[in-house]
Design a protein around this motif. Structure first.
Motif, PDB file in Angstrom:
ATOM      1  N   GLU A  41      -6.711 -15.756 -22.200  1.00 24.20           N
ATOM      2  CA  GLU A  41      -6.505 -14.303 -22.227  1.00 24.20           C
ATOM      3  C   GLU A  41      -6.510 -13.727 -20.809  1.00 24.20           C
ATOM      4  N   ILE A  42      -7.359 -14.272 -19.955  1.00 26.74           N
ATOM      5  CA  ILE A  42      -7.360 -13.845 -18.558  1.00 26.74           C
ATOM      6  C   ILE A  42      -6.003 -14.119 -17.921  1.00 26.74           C
ATOM      7  N   ALA A  43      -5.476 -15.317 -18.143  1.00 27.48           N
ATOM      8  CA  ALA A  43      -4.197 -15.703 -17.541  1.00 27.48           C
ATOM      9  C   ALA A  43      -3.046 -14.836 -18.047  1.00 27.48           C
ATOM     10  N   ALA A  44      -3.182 -14.274 -19.248  1.00 25.78           N
ATOM     11  CA  ALA A  44      -2.116 -13.452 -19.823  1.00 25.78           C
ATOM     12  C   ALA A  44      -2.250 -11.968 -19.486  1.00 25.78           C
ATOM     13  N   ASP A  45      -3.387 -11.560 -18.954  1.00 23.87           N
ATOM     14  CA  ASP A  45      -3.618 -10.136 -18.675  1.00 23.87           C
ATOM     15  C   ASP A  45      -2.974  -9.759 -17.334  1.00 23.87           C
ATOM     16  N   PRO A  46      -2.156  -8.696 -17.303  1.00 23.07           N
ATOM     17  CA  PRO A  46      -1.456  -8.338 -16.060  1.00 23.07           C
ATOM     18  C   PRO A  46      -2.384  -7.933 -14.921  1.00 23.07           C
ATOM     19  N   HIS A  47      -3.599  -7.524 -15.226  1.00 28.51           N
ATOM     20  CA  HIS A  47      -4.528  -7.159 -14.155  1.00 28.51           C
ATOM     21  C   HIS A  47      -4.696  -8.310 -13.172  1.00 28.51           C
ATOM     22  N   PHE A  48      -4.941  -9.508 -13.695  1.00 23.40           N
ATOM     23  CA  PHE A  48      -5.259 -10.646 -12.833  1.00 23.40           C
ATOM     24  C   PHE A  48      -4.037 -11.134 -12.067  1.00 23.40           C
ATOM     25  N   ALA A  49      -2.853 -10.946 -12.653  1.00 19.40           N
ATOM     26  CA  ALA A  49      -1.622 -11.286 -11.943  1.00 19.40           C
ATOM     27  C   ALA A  49      -1.389 -10.311 -10.790  1.00 19.40           C
ATOM     28  N   THR A  50      -1.564  -9.025 -11.054  1.00 17.71           N
ATOM     29  CA  THR A  50      -1.381  -8.002 -10.026  1.00 17.71           C
ATOM     30  C   THR A  50      -2.344  -8.196  -8.869  1.00 17.71           C
ATOM     31  N   ARG A  51      -3.537  -8.635  -9.176  1.00 16.29           N
ATOM     32  CA  ARG A  51      -4.578  -8.790  -8.157  1.00 16.29           C
ATOM     33  C   ARG A  51      -4.599 -10.184  -7.531  1.00 16.29           C
TER      34      ARG A  51
END
Length: 407
Positions: free
Chosen positions: A331-341
């Protein structure tokens, strides 16, 4: 155009004698911010190189995920400190360094003839950092000075296990190795403070970090609870002892966290749940009454959350109150927050056709952002460059390799 610095610590050189997790994580933080970290390994290499986990297609197995994650951005040299020439080479490295970091048991460096006092003679501005289970005698001799310690020992004796668990009688180890990671962060902070002072005064110093002390400092709440309230705090499950609601509740497909302890957030939560009746409830009128009646508060909240999925609750509550679903790594890998950051970063991994994912850098700076510039090094990958940097001739480097002093 002026090239942007690699990080705020560009120009700082650190000799890294650490292994396992606490020390390497400390020096990784510094390397991420641009410091030149020279990882001095035993001739056979850091013991975590062979510990895995390994990807199935890794045909080299030079190091696994553990080593890769906390040794990025570093240079490696294999050095036999049991030999006189090896110790001499280390002293030459230290003469050009801002800091040394080690996490041996107390007395090891003294037996090698490489104590802080000896190294300070060669470099008066040297900052010497040690990370040990119970600290170093130089700043306060613990009765446990010579006890070996790893993460679970620090978690147990530092107090974090004693306030973590499903009920008051069952302590629980925290998932990640905070008994190593927290001391690592403390050591990185102490090192930067001491280097800053050394650059201003020309005087280095010894920086002593105890793993157990670091965990107690993280659990600061239990100290003042005992002092002010006369209580001996125990595990509170998924709730906070002084705030409500402030913790974890069930959703239809997992768990979520809610921190609506203030009057303002409690009102927003009640409106979102369609429970205006709770706003006038005599046991929930203010912060203290909600703590005094926390069972009823959590029962009311969970009767709402259990009917919805985590995704639905994210839409209903996200942005209105402090809220977050309990994520697993998928779920972390799919959340755009972590990609943006940029919190999941891919790096080359020797022996594998595909890159390896590792955790990114959480400290964001606008002028000197730091970066993950290179993968973890192969054992001795930078030996030639490092030795030539302290004045060793190529013929000397070749001789050291032939005699097993370096790798």
């Amino acid at each position: 155009m002026t090239q942007r610095p690699r990080g705020a610590l560009e120009g700082v050189r650190i000799v890294d004698l650490t292994q396992m997790l606490a020390g390497p994580y400390c020096t990784m933080m510094l390397a991420d911010q641009g410091a030149d970290v020279i990882k001095v390994e035993p001739i056979e290499g850091d013991s975590t190189r062979t510990g895995g986990p390994f990807r199935e297609d890794d045909n080299l197995r030079a190091f696994g995920g553990y080593f890769a994650s906390v040794n990025r951005n570093k240079r490696s040299i294999g050095l036999d400190l049991k030999t006189a020439e090896g110790r001499d080479l280390l002293i030459r490295l230290v003469q050009n360094a801002d800091a040394v970091v080690e996490n041996f048991r107390a007395g090891v460096m003294e037996r090698l003839g490489l104590s802080y006092e000896r190294l300070r003679e060669k470099n008066p501005r040297l900052v010497y950092v040690s990370i040990r289970g119970f600290g170093d005698p130089r700043t306060g001799r613990s009765p446990y000075t010579h006890w070996p310690a790893y993460d679970p020992v620090a978690q147990a004796m530092g107090g974090i296990m004693g306030i973590t668990g499903p009920d008051a009688e069952t302590p629980l180890k925290v998932g990640p190795g905070v008994g190593d990671l927290v001391p690592a962060m403390m050591a990185a902070y102490g090192l930067v403070c001491a280097v800053l002072r050394a650059r201003g005064t020309g005087e280095g110093q010894y920086v002593d970090v105890s793993m157990v002390d670091s965990i107690l400092a993280t659990c600061e709440r239990i100290v003042y609870q005992r002092s002010l309230q006369g209580v001996n705090p125990h595990p509170e499950g998924n709730r906070h002892p002084l705030l409500a609601p402030f913790g974890m509740v069930r959703a239809r497909d997992g768990w979520v966290t809610i921190a609506a302890h203030t009057d303002e957030f409690w009102k927003e939560l009640c409106i979102a749940m369609g429970r205006d009746d709770l706003l006038g409830h005599p046991g929930m009128l203010d912060r203290q009454s909600r703590v005094d009646n926390k069972d009823a508060v959590y029962e009311a909240v969970e009767s709402f959350t259990i009917r919805h999925t985590k995704g639905e609750l994210k839409e209903l509550l996200g942005g209105k109150i402090p809220f977050g679903p309990v994520y697993h790594i998928d779920e972390i890998a799919a959340d755009p927050h972590f990609a943006t950051r940029d919190m999941i970063v891919e790096v080359e991994h020797p022996g594998c056709a595909k890159p390896l994912s590792i955790a990114g850098i959480p400290i964001r700076m606008t002028r000197t952002p730091g970066s993950i510039r290179r993968r973890a090094p192969l054992l001795g990958e930078d030996t030639d460059d490092i030795l030539e940097g302290i004045g060793c001739a190529p013929s000397d480097v070749s001789r050291y390799k032939q005699t097993g002093v370096v790798r």
